[in-house]
Design an enzyme around this catalytic site. Structure first.
Site, PDB file in Angstrom:
ATOM      1  N   TYR A  49       0.832  -1.166   0.129  1.00 60.57           N
ATOM      2  CA  TYR A  49       0.016  -0.117   0.121  1.00 60.57           C
ATOM      3  C   TYR A  49       0.795   1.331   0.039  1.00 60.57           C
ATOM      4  CZ  TYR A  49      -4.419  -2.276   0.806  1.00 60.57           C
ATOM      5  OH  TYR A  49      -6.051  -2.903   0.520  1.00 60.57           O
ATOM      6  N   ASP A  84      -3.847 -18.495   1.752  1.00 63.94           N
ATOM      7  CA  ASP A  84      -4.932 -19.285   1.076  1.00 63.94           C
ATOM      8  C   ASP A  84      -5.499 -20.470   1.810  1.00 63.94           C
ATOM      9  OD1 ASP A  84      -2.329 -20.398   1.223  1.00 63.94           O
ATOM     10  OD2 ASP A  84      -2.391 -21.005  -1.054  1.00 63.94           O
ATOM     11  N   LYS A 115       2.479 -15.478   3.211  1.00 68.95           N
ATOM     12  CA  LYS A 115       2.410 -16.255   1.833  1.00 68.95           C
ATOM     13  C   LYS A 115       4.030 -16.577   2.039  1.00 68.95           C
ATOM     14  CE  LYS A 115       1.037 -18.280  -1.675  1.00 68.95           C
ATOM     15  NZ  LYS A 115       0.272 -19.696  -1.532  1.00 68.95           N
ATOM     16  N   ASP A 168      -6.924  -6.913   4.351  1.00 68.24           N
ATOM     17  CA  ASP A 168      -7.678  -5.998   3.671  1.00 68.24           C
ATOM     18  C   ASP A 168      -8.802  -7.330   2.867  1.00 68.24           C
ATOM     19  OD1 ASP A 168      -9.455  -4.262   2.253  1.00 68.24           O
ATOM     20  OD2 ASP A 168      -8.489  -4.689   0.279  1.00 68.24           O
ATOM     21  N   ASP A 209     -13.051  -8.688   4.451  1.00 67.79           N
ATOM     22  CA  ASP A 209     -13.903  -8.747   3.657  1.00 67.79           C
ATOM     23  C   ASP A 209     -14.628 -10.234   3.776  1.00 67.79           C
ATOM     24  OD1 ASP A 209     -13.959  -5.963   2.778  1.00 67.79           O
ATOM     25  OD2 ASP A 209     -14.670  -6.428   0.795  1.00 67.79           O
TER      26      ASP A 209
HETATM   27  C1  IPM Z   1     -10.477  -0.787   3.273  1.00 68.50           C
HETATM   28  C2  IPM Z   1     -10.749  -0.356   1.923  1.00 68.50           C
HETATM   29  C3  IPM Z   1      -9.240   0.324   1.492  1.00 68.50           C
HETATM   30  C4  IPM Z   1      -8.101  -0.725   1.812  1.00 68.50           C
HETATM   31  C5  IPM Z   1      -9.323   0.690   0.085  1.00 68.50           C
HETATM   32  C6  IPM Z   1     -10.485   1.793  -0.190  1.00 68.50           C
HETATM   33  C7  IPM Z   1      -8.049   1.633  -0.161  1.00 68.50           C
HETATM   34  O1  IPM Z   1     -10.865  -1.645   1.241  1.00 68.50           O
HETATM   35  O2  IPM Z   1     -10.563   0.098   4.442  1.00 68.50           O
HETATM   36  O3  IPM Z   1     -10.467  -2.157   3.761  1.00 68.50           O
HETATM   37  O4  IPM Z   1      -7.779  -1.587   0.781  1.00 68.50           O
HETATM   38  O5  IPM Z   1      -7.426  -0.673   2.742  1.00 68.50           O
HETATM   39 MN    MN Z   2     -11.237  -3.416   2.197  1.00 69.26          MN
END
Ligand code: IPM
Ligand code: MN
Ligand code: NAD
Length: 355
Positions: free
Chosen positions: A134, A224, A191, A248, A252
């Site tokens: 990042y 993974d 990884k 990240d 999700d």
């Molecule tokens: C998160 C988001 C951010 C990230 C994006 C918007 C850059 O997906 O906060 O999870 O990848 O950190």
């Molecule tokens: Mn995210």
């Protein structure tokens, strides 16, 4: 006690719908807080080209106890430059190195897996928040030709890796499970079988630091395999520590177990400094402005922020009210209820006043 000063950045899209609900809930619960709103986001950027005003981050650090954020991202800003400068700017320039993302299931009806109950999902992902892929280190060469080269560097420093791993062991020691039992393990996910340079550093530092916490079992899983295990048997996880990008993605995936992105909370923390709190979800442009976004991720994030600021009683009342809303299906449609964003927020507002 004086009121906690909170900078509020609703941002873009559904951030501007869910954040007002969370503010109402914090007021209704009687939290001693004082909000100052900022218009940083796509509209402001498109109007005057400003993403972060001069002195912006230093001002946030100096004048506020915490920062409460919605989301950044707007289809009109194709480069996403404003999100990068504001959101990643706060994380990097304010050095908020620990991205804390708890994964909890409020009600079994929210989990797509069969046979899983709230007691089965109670782990946290601690995501390194200031390094990795990042950092924007790298570049392009011969852009637009068939010889184009794009390099995105993965930056891992000894200090950066060590502090997030240490944070993970400290977190395990200080944050019991929801059932009151102790946290027993910290799992490093990487990884390192393919990315050997970075992985090697993480592995060595993890082993080194884990020796200082003999009562907590150090574990390891390739990322993974971890993704597979999270949806096979989430019961086995306690504290997971990982790098910026894997964190990240994992969070999700984990949000999917909690009822989706509308339910997931997070904090971007540097102990002792002004820290930032935001729901895990983004600005969700397709559903923005329709009063359908789930405000509970933002409201649970508000509770997390209040607890961080020492307002644990108020935080607990907010969490209890959201739990009751979920049980009574007083929710938005993404988790099966009939309400809109405002109405779901309104229900929690009324409820926290009675708890
Ligand atoms: C998160 C988001 C951010 C990230 C994006 C918007 C850059 O997906 O906060 O999870 O990848 O950190
Ligand atoms: Mn995210
Ligand atoms: P997203 O989180 O905005 O949406 C992903 C999916 O989840 C969509 O189907 C959306 O409708 C749903 N969703 C998200 N939050 C919801 C909520 N509260 N209630 C109901 N449904 C919800 O992710 P995306 O679509 O990949 O990204 C959209 C924009 O947001 C992009 O510009 C992205 O860069 C940005 N983004 C910002 C942040 C942040 O500021 N922290 C985080 C993630 C994505």
């Amino acid at each position: 006690m004086s009121a906690k000063r909170i900078a509020v950045l609703p941002g873009d899209g559904i951030g501007r719908e869910v954040i007002p609900q969370a503010l109402r809930v914090m007021e209704a619960v009687g939290a001693l807080v004082q909000f100052t709103e900022f218009d940083w986001g796509a509209d402001r950027y498109l109007a005057d080209g400003v993403t972060v005003p001069p002195d912006g981050f230093a001002m946030l650090d100096r004048e506020f106890d915490a920062i409460f954020v919605g989301a950044f991202g707007d289809p009109r800003v194709v480069t996403n430059v404003h999100a990068k400068e504001i959101l990643l700017g706060m994380r990097f320039k304010m050095d908020l190195y620990a991205n804390v993302r708890p994964v909890r299931l409020l009600d079994s009806s929210l989990c797509p897996m069969k046979g899983i109950e709230p007691k089965d999902i109670d782990f946290v992902v601690l995501r390194e928040n200031t390094e990795g892929v990042y950092t924007d280190a790298g570049g392009v060469f011969k852009q637009g030709t068939e010889d184009e080269i794009a390099i995105q560097e993965d930056i891992n420093t000894y200090k950066g890796v060590a502090r997030i791993i240490r944070y993970a062991f400290e977190y395990a020691e200080r944050n019991p499970r929801l059932d009151g039992g102790p946290r027993k393990s910290v799992l490093l996910s990487d990884k390192s079988n393919a990315m050997t340079h970075a992985g090697g550093l993480w592995q060595r530092v993890f082993q080194e630091i884990s020796r200082g916490y003999p009562q907590i079992a150090p574990k390891h899983m390739y990322v993974d395999a971890l993704c597979m295990q999270i949806v096979r048997d989430p019961r086995q996880f306690d504290v997971i520590v990982t790098n910026n990008m894997f964190g990240d993605i994992i969070t999700d995936l984990a949000a999917g177990l909690q009822g989706g992105l509308g339910m997931a909370a997070s904090g971007n923390i540097h102990p002792g400094r002004t820290s930032m709190f935001e729901p895990v979800h983004g600005s969700a442009p397709p559903i923005a402005g329709k009063n359908v976004a789930n405000p509970f991720g933002a409201i649970l994030t508000a509770a997390m922020m209040l607890r961080h600021l020492g307002l644990s009683v108020e935080a607990g009342r907010i969490e209890a009210a959201v739990l009751e809303a979920v049980r009574q299906k007083k929710t938005t449609q993404d988790i099966g209820g009939p309400l809109g964003t405002r109405e779901a927020g309104e229900w929690v507002v009324a409820r926290v006043q009675r708890i």
